[in-house]
Design an enzyme around this catalytic site. Structure first.
Site, PDB file in Angstrom:
ATOM      1  N   ASP A  17       6.906   9.122  76.570  1.00  0.00           N
ATOM      2  CA  ASP A  17       6.879   9.895  75.198  1.00  0.00           C
ATOM      3  C   ASP A  17       8.147   9.801  74.476  1.00  0.00           C
ATOM      4  OD1 ASP A  17       6.297  11.910  73.446  1.00  0.00           O
ATOM      5  OD2 ASP A  17       6.678  13.633  74.775  1.00  0.00           O
ATOM      6  N   ASN A  19       8.399   7.761  71.453  1.00  0.00           N
ATOM      7  CA  ASN A  19       8.238   6.467  70.464  1.00  0.00           C
ATOM      8  C   ASN A  19       8.628   6.762  69.232  1.00  0.00           C
ATOM      9  OD1 ASN A  19       7.434   5.123  72.833  1.00  0.00           O
ATOM     10  ND2 ASN A  19       5.372   4.828  72.077  1.00  0.00           N
ATOM     11  N   ASN A  65      -4.769  12.657  71.637  1.00  0.00           N
ATOM     12  CA  ASN A  65      -4.449  11.825  70.900  1.00  0.00           C
ATOM     13  C   ASN A  65      -5.172  11.335  69.507  1.00  0.00           C
ATOM     14  OD1 ASN A  65      -2.114   9.941  73.307  1.00  0.00           O
ATOM     15  ND2 ASN A  65      -1.595  11.539  71.830  1.00  0.00           N
ATOM     16  N   ARG A 191       6.416  18.752  80.138  1.00  0.00           N
ATOM     17  CA  ARG A 191       5.286  19.314  80.245  1.00  0.00           C
ATOM     18  C   ARG A 191       4.363  18.492  80.858  1.00  0.00           C
ATOM     19  NH1 ARG A 191       6.226  20.577  75.216  1.00  0.00           N
ATOM     20  NH2 ARG A 191       5.625  18.321  74.331  1.00  0.00           N
ATOM     21  N   GLU A 204       6.267  14.973  92.729  1.00  0.00           N
ATOM     22  CA  GLU A 204       7.684  15.200  92.607  1.00  0.00           C
ATOM     23  C   GLU A 204       7.841  15.124  91.069  1.00  0.00           C
ATOM     24  OE1 GLU A 204      10.028  16.666  94.299  1.00  0.00           O
ATOM     25  OE2 GLU A 204       8.531  16.628  96.239  1.00  0.00           O
TER      26      GLU A 204
HETATM   27  C1  FPP Z   1       4.649   8.708  72.946  1.00  0.00           C
HETATM   28  O1  FPP Z   1       5.146   8.532  71.849  1.00  0.00           O
HETATM   29  C2  FPP Z   1       3.570   7.608  73.201  1.00  0.00           C
HETATM   30  C3  FPP Z   1       2.187   7.401  72.958  1.00  0.00           C
HETATM   31  C4  FPP Z   1       1.559   7.927  71.985  1.00  0.00           C
HETATM   32  C5  FPP Z   1       1.493   6.499  74.090  1.00  0.00           C
HETATM   33  C6  FPP Z   1       2.230   5.455  74.550  1.00  0.00           C
HETATM   34  C7  FPP Z   1       1.916   4.163  73.962  1.00  0.00           C
HETATM   35  C8  FPP Z   1       2.775   3.309  73.743  1.00  0.00           C
HETATM   36  C9  FPP Z   1       4.039   3.067  74.974  1.00  0.00           C
HETATM   37  C10 FPP Z   1       2.660   2.040  72.908  1.00  0.00           C
HETATM   38  C11 FPP Z   1       1.172   1.411  73.368  1.00  0.00           C
HETATM   39  C12 FPP Z   1       1.010   1.366  74.779  1.00  0.00           C
HETATM   40  C13 FPP Z   1       0.255   0.293  75.300  1.00  0.00           C
HETATM   41  C14 FPP Z   1      -0.301   0.341  76.702  1.00  0.00           C
HETATM   42  C15 FPP Z   1      -0.319  -0.800  74.651  1.00  0.00           C
HETATM   43  P1  FPP Z   1       5.050   9.823  70.836  1.00  0.00           P
HETATM   44  O2  FPP Z   1       4.347   8.872  69.515  1.00  0.00           O
HETATM   45  O3  FPP Z   1       4.432  10.829  71.092  1.00  0.00           O
HETATM   46  O4  FPP Z   1       6.265  10.125  70.366  1.00  0.00           O
HETATM   47  P2  FPP Z   1       7.037  11.316  69.509  1.00  0.00           P
HETATM   48  O5  FPP Z   1       6.647  12.422  70.553  1.00  0.00           O
HETATM   49  O6  FPP Z   1       8.697  11.088  69.443  1.00  0.00           O
HETATM   50  O7  FPP Z   1       6.538  11.330  68.332  1.00  0.00           O
END
Ligand code: FPP
Length: 243
Positions: A17, A19, A65, A191, A204
């Protein structure tokens, strides 16, 4: 930091989480966050295999998502296909068996095709099992399992008295995975977000403020180190465990 290599968790699951928040803090768009997130995935997969973790399960796309802007969903799907293409060689070199959980039938055709190809190409590998949760939701997983079991009961394939944990487990996407030992979530959120509900019964939990694109090998070591200090009682008393 010294990790006890005899106490490496067999199944590590990660909710990746942060990105978006990481990208925003850099003054960049969310795409940049996800791209950098993919690089973190590569590093963590490699280090997990090196440490001898047998199962690594990553939450890549949840049933919830789909509610994100269409453009972002497309970007995530595109990134997934390009990453699978790019990483196949690396997975083969590291003897990684690739696997997915979730309802893949709702994913775009080219994504399904690439996933199927990667699964086929790595199915004889005997090292770490890497599982990507895609269009996965814990409640959906349980619902489809109960539905299948209900059909079998109705058709006299299973009797209601025989429905037990083993039978339920056999109908889950995660049927071939052991219980989760360590569940990590990055970005300060504490969460479960509908992840692996059945398999985390005795996991854990480890939460860190680090945002996913910045999560690296040393952060993984910290999480495992923390895990190794914990006493896992599985309902027993401390005295029983130490007897
Ligand atoms: C959370 O960040 C991440 C995701 C939505 C999914 C994870 C995706 C990746 C790590 C990249 C793609 C993965 C693969 C396997 C190709 P967020 O967007 O929810 O971050 P935020 O909560 O800060 O907005």
């Amino acid at each position: 930091m010294n990790l006890d290599l005899s106490k490496i968790p067999s199944h590590v699951a990660i909710i990746m989480d942060g990105n978006g928040r990481w990208a925003k803090a850099q003054g960049k768009n969310r795409l940049f966050g996800h791209k950098t997130g993919v690089k973190a995935v590569q590093k963590i997969v490699e280090e997990s295999a090196r440490l001898g973790i047998e199962n690594l399960t990553l939450y890549a796309f949840s049933t919830e998502n789909w509610k994100r802007p269409e453009k972002e969903v497309t970007i995530l799907m595109t990134l997934l296909v390009s990453s699978l293409k790019k990483e196949l060689k690396q997975m083969t070199e590291n003897n990684i068996l690739f696997n997915t959980i979730g309802d893949l039938s709702k994913l775009p055709g080219p994504v399904q095709k690439e996933l199927k190809y990667t699964i086929e190409q790595t199915q004889n590998n005997s090292g770490m099992k890497l599982t990507l949760a895609l269009n996965y939701g814990g409640k959906e997983e349980l619902t489809q399992a109960f539905k299948e079991i209900a059909h079998k009961v109705k058709n006299n394939i299973i009797s209601p008295e025989n429905v037990d944990e083993t039978i339920i487990n056999k109908h889950l996407y995660t049927q071939n995975l052991p219980d989760v030992d360590l569940l990590i979530r990055t970005s300060g959120e504490e969460r479960i977000s509908n992840f692996l509900l059945w398999k985390i019964a005795y996991a854990e939990l480890y939460f860190t403020e680090i945002l996913w694109p910045e999560f690296n090998e040393s952060h993984l070591h910290l999480a495992i180190h923390d895990y190794q200090k914990r006493e896992r009682r599985f309902g027993k008393t401390s005295e029983q465990l130490n007897a």
